[in-house]
Enzyme design. Structure first.
Site, PDB file in Angstrom:
ATOM      1  N   GLY A  42      40.121  37.303  27.027  1.00  0.00           N
ATOM      2  CA  GLY A  42      39.660  38.771  27.552  1.00  0.00           C
ATOM      3  C   GLY A  42      38.501  39.327  26.954  1.00  0.00           C
ATOM      4  O   GLY A  42      38.188  40.426  27.216  1.00  0.00           O
ATOM      5  N   GLU A  90      42.919  32.377  23.322  1.00  0.00           N
ATOM      6  CA  GLU A  90      42.417  31.671  24.325  1.00  0.00           C
ATOM      7  C   GLU A  90      41.157  32.555  24.752  1.00  0.00           C
ATOM      8  O   GLU A  90      41.005  32.834  26.009  1.00  0.00           O
ATOM      9  CB  GLU A  90      43.220  31.821  25.552  1.00  0.00           C
ATOM     10  CG  GLU A  90      44.635  31.114  25.130  1.00  0.00           C
ATOM     11  CD  GLU A  90      45.759  31.504  26.361  1.00  0.00           C
ATOM     12  OE1 GLU A  90      45.411  32.220  27.204  1.00  0.00           O
ATOM     13  OE2 GLU A  90      47.037  30.671  26.054  1.00  0.00           O
ATOM     14  N   ARG A 141      35.046  33.516  28.307  1.00  0.00           N
ATOM     15  CA  ARG A 141      33.850  34.216  28.610  1.00  0.00           C
ATOM     16  C   ARG A 141      33.019  34.525  27.306  1.00  0.00           C
ATOM     17  O   ARG A 141      31.712  34.148  27.104  1.00  0.00           O
ATOM     18  CB  ARG A 141      34.151  35.639  29.467  1.00  0.00           C
ATOM     19  CG  ARG A 141      33.108  36.281  29.789  1.00  0.00           C
ATOM     20  CD  ARG A 141      33.185  37.691  30.102  1.00  0.00           C
ATOM     21  NE  ARG A 141      34.284  37.720  30.861  1.00  0.00           N
ATOM     22  CZ  ARG A 141      34.388  37.906  32.265  1.00  0.00           C
ATOM     23  NH1 ARG A 141      33.134  38.036  32.979  1.00  0.00           N
ATOM     24  NH2 ARG A 141      35.342  38.167  32.939  1.00  0.00           N
ATOM     25  N   ARG A 196      29.714  35.517  41.120  1.00  0.00           N
ATOM     26  CA  ARG A 196      30.142  36.861  40.460  1.00  0.00           C
ATOM     27  C   ARG A 196      29.617  38.257  41.090  1.00  0.00           C
ATOM     28  O   ARG A 196      30.261  39.048  41.342  1.00  0.00           O
ATOM     29  CB  ARG A 196      29.868  36.882  38.951  1.00  0.00           C
ATOM     30  CG  ARG A 196      30.484  35.666  38.221  1.00  0.00           C
ATOM     31  CD  ARG A 196      30.637  35.793  36.470  1.00  0.00           C
ATOM     32  NE  ARG A 196      31.560  36.830  36.371  1.00  0.00           N
ATOM     33  CZ  ARG A 196      31.155  38.010  35.940  1.00  0.00           C
ATOM     34  NH1 ARG A 196      29.892  38.059  35.724  1.00  0.00           N
ATOM     35  NH2 ARG A 196      31.855  38.693  35.480  1.00  0.00           N
ATOM     36  N   CYS A 205      23.875  32.700  54.751  1.00  0.00           N
ATOM     37  CA  CYS A 205      23.827  33.624  55.797  1.00  0.00           C
ATOM     38  C   CYS A 205      24.914  34.681  55.824  1.00  0.00           C
ATOM     39  O   CYS A 205      25.850  34.360  56.372  1.00  0.00           O
ATOM     40  CB  CYS A 205      24.026  32.633  57.146  1.00  0.00           C
ATOM     41  SG  CYS A 205      22.235  31.933  57.294  1.00  0.00           S
ATOM     42  N   GLU A 206      24.812  35.395  54.777  1.00  0.00           N
ATOM     43  CA  GLU A 206      25.656  36.415  54.494  1.00  0.00           C
ATOM     44  C   GLU A 206      25.032  37.726  53.916  1.00  0.00           C
ATOM     45  O   GLU A 206      24.375  37.304  52.943  1.00  0.00           O
ATOM     46  CB  GLU A 206      27.091  36.381  53.721  1.00  0.00           C
ATOM     47  CG  GLU A 206      27.815  35.129  54.194  1.00  0.00           C
ATOM     48  CD  GLU A 206      29.463  35.281  53.450  1.00  0.00           C
ATOM     49  OE1 GLU A 206      29.691  36.451  53.093  1.00  0.00           O
ATOM     50  OE2 GLU A 206      29.886  34.240  53.491  1.00  0.00           O
TER      51      GLU A 206
HETATM   52  N1  LLP Z   1      44.024  33.104  29.177  1.00  0.00           N
HETATM   53  C1  LLP Z   1      44.350  33.207  30.370  1.00  0.00           C
HETATM   54  C2  LLP Z   1      45.484  33.078  30.851  1.00  0.00           C
HETATM   55  C3  LLP Z   1      43.466  33.616  31.444  1.00  0.00           C
HETATM   56  O1  LLP Z   1      43.971  33.727  32.610  1.00  0.00           O
HETATM   57  C4  LLP Z   1      42.075  33.733  31.091  1.00  0.00           C
HETATM   58  C5  LLP Z   1      41.192  34.206  32.196  1.00  0.00           C
HETATM   59  C6  LLP Z   1      41.595  33.638  29.860  1.00  0.00           C
HETATM   60  C7  LLP Z   1      42.423  33.238  28.820  1.00  0.00           C
HETATM   61  C8  LLP Z   1      40.317  33.663  29.164  1.00  0.00           C
HETATM   62  O2  LLP Z   1      39.681  35.286  29.483  1.00  0.00           O
HETATM   63  P1  LLP Z   1      38.188  35.342  29.168  1.00  0.00           P
HETATM   64  O3  LLP Z   1      38.213  34.994  27.520  1.00  0.00           O
HETATM   65  O4  LLP Z   1      37.352  34.350  29.742  1.00  0.00           O
HETATM   66  O5  LLP Z   1      38.003  36.825  29.394  1.00  0.00           O
HETATM   67  N2  LLP Z   1      36.323  34.785  37.424  1.00  0.00           N
HETATM   68  C9  LLP Z   1      36.149  35.910  36.436  1.00  0.00           C
HETATM   69  C10 LLP Z   1      37.331  36.075  35.332  1.00  0.00           C
HETATM   70  C11 LLP Z   1      38.617  35.435  35.459  1.00  0.00           C
HETATM   71  C12 LLP Z   1      39.275  35.123  34.156  1.00  0.00           C
HETATM   72  C13 LLP Z   1      40.524  34.706  34.480  1.00  0.00           C
HETATM   73  N3  LLP Z   1      41.694  34.574  33.430  1.00  0.00           N
HETATM   74  C14 LLP Z   1      34.940  36.509  36.328  1.00  0.00           C
HETATM   75  O6  LLP Z   1      33.952  35.738  36.712  1.00  0.00           O
HETATM   76  O7  LLP Z   1      34.727  37.409  35.714  1.00  0.00           O
END
Ligand code: LLP
Length: 434
Positions: free
Chosen positions: A252, A286, A289, A325, A355-356
């Site tokens: 996160g 975890e 990003r 995104r 086409c959107e």
């Molecule tokens: N752990 C779990 C259980 C998660 O669901 C996620 C992300 C992460 C770790 C990793 O989070 P991060 O460090 O990447 O923030 N497609 C969206 C982001 C979806 C995130 C889903 N879960 C975007 O492009 O912003």
């Protein structure tokens, strides 16, 4: 605004060289576009290594184990690099498990997250000896227990809890509040009773608790609230005599999409240390990003420039099927030219050929004069870029390249339209009664 990579971005994996060429590790991106075509994703191995090591350093005081959230980028070359640095994987599907193993990650270093693991996926995880399954409902715990019993196995299970914290991020990527589908409520005794059930189940070894409140969180306060609630529950359970060996603090941590500069994990690490040091739990993380987003760019070329009545449209060869995104979340990605910073000559929408009307990569950006063939880089696209690509409009998604020690390596070619067509079958439509 279309960010010419300025002073704030001096530390980026992608930078201007002496000839004002946007480069990575000394290699001008235009050379990659010329060699592999466009659109193409380009990742910096050095940048990923720096980000991963910097996260690890930040959580070293609490001895944290890092499981890269491979949903952010699951290309084998990226996973193998992170594995080499000591990273495990956080996965959310059997497909991701297969990818992790194919990249050489030990199953014991894999954590299985997600609300809807199927029986087949649970079986697949147990057969390979997965490190930990984070269960998110009583029904899922029952399914894991039944499958483990049938296999004569003991499954390592942690409970992902929902601590009802608003992470203050985009609604579609907020997972911490009660009314999202994620986690087991910590209200009342639901989570505590379920944990006790884990402890008493002969087919389950209780691994601890997990929390993940959302993504792209740039303020530490929601983390502090969530982690404090998790810690309080863990201490309660332990005081009641239940083993709670491990706490998984999720991902996160957000990134800077304006400057594309690396995330500084120092304050996050200090928060974790302040809350958890000396509490007697092993800790897991975890991040997704923050390890890869700013270490990837999407290179695209201008097809046409069109002056509308009110706006200039820069029509490029990347589209929402390559990078979803902006369309899905209204996300901002800085866009700049490859060959020079360029002086803005006014606003423009950078749009794809799909086409959107929602097919755009940037709206109302200050852009220089451009013409067909000019190459642009869409920054901060190493996370949730290629993984969210699709074949929409029968477009083949962008290839992926990684630069290692100044040399470009193709990680994944694009799929040709024949690859897609050859997968499909036409039933006997000619004989159909009409
Ligand atoms: N752990 C779990 C259980 C998660 O669901 C996620 C992300 C992460 C770790 C990793 O989070 P991060 O460090 O990447 O923030 N497609 C969206 C982001 C979806 C995130 C889903 N879960 C975007 O492009 O912003």
């Amino acid at each position: 605004m279309a960010t010419p990579l300025g002073a704030a971005a001096i530390m980026c994996a992608f930078h201007r060289d002496d000839n004002k060429q946007l480069s990575v590790d000394g290699l001008p991106l235009i050379a990659i576009a010329n060699r592999y075509g466009s659109p193409v994703y380009v990742y910096s191995a050095a940048g990923i290594i720096d980000a991963f090591n910097s996260f690890q350093r930040a959580v070293a005081p609490v001895n944290g184990k890092v499981h890269f959230a491979m949903k952010a980028n699951s290309t084998l070359g990226v996973l193998a690099l992170i594995g080499k640095l000591g990273g495990g994987m956080d996965i959310v599907s059997g497909g991701e498990l297969a990818r992790a193993i194919a990249a050489g990650i030990k199953p014991d270093d894999v954590v299985f997250s997600g609300v809807g693991k199927t029986s087949d996926e649970i079986r697949q995880a147990l057969v390979c000896g997965i490190g930990q399954i984070n269960a998110e409902s009583p029904a899922e715990v029952a399914a894991i227990s039944a499958i483990a019993a049938e296999m004569n196995y003991v499954a390592p299970v942690a409970l992902r809890v929902n601590v009802d914290v608003d992470p203050g991020t985009h609604a579609k990527i907020s997972t911490g509040q009660r009314d999202t589908k994620f986690g087991i409520s910590t209200d009342g005794r639901v989570a505590s009773d379920l944990y006790q059930q884990l402890v008493n189940d002969p087919h389950i070894v209780p691994a601890g608790l997990a929390v993940h409140i959302g993504s792209q969180i740039r303020d530490l306060v929601p983390f502090e609230h969530a982690y404090s609630a998790l810690l309080a529950l863990a201490i309660d359970l332990r005081d009641a005599g239940f083993p709670v060996p491990h706490l998984d603090l999720g991902g996160g941590v957000g990134v800077d999409y304006n400057t594309a500069s690396p995330t500084d994990f120092t304050e996050y690490g200090a928060l974790v240390e302040r809350l958890f040091a000396g509490q007697g739990f092993s800790l897991g993380f975890e991040p997704g990003r923050s390890i890869v987003a700013n270490n990837g760019v999407l290179i695209t070329r201008v097809i046409y420039v069109k002056q509308g009545d009110n706006k200039r449209f820069i029509i490029v060869d990347a589209a929402m099927n390559d990078l979803l995104r902006p369309t899905l979340y209204g996300a901002h990605h800085a866009i700049c030219t490859l060959d020079e910073t360029g002086i803005s000559t006014g606003k423009a929408d950078i749009v794809g050929p799909v086409c959107e009307t929602g097919d755009y990569l940037g709206l109302d950006y200050d852009m220089p004069d451009l013409s067909a063939g000019d190459a642009l880089a869409i920054l901060s696209t190493g996370a949730y870029g290629a993984v969210m690509a699709s074949n929409y409009n029968s477009r083949s998604p962008a290839a992926e390249v990684m630069v290692i020690d100044g040399e470009a390596h193709l990680l994944r070619p694009t799929r040709t339209i024949d690859d897609y067509i050859n997968d499909e079958t036409i039933p006997h439509i000619a004989n159909m009664s009409s």
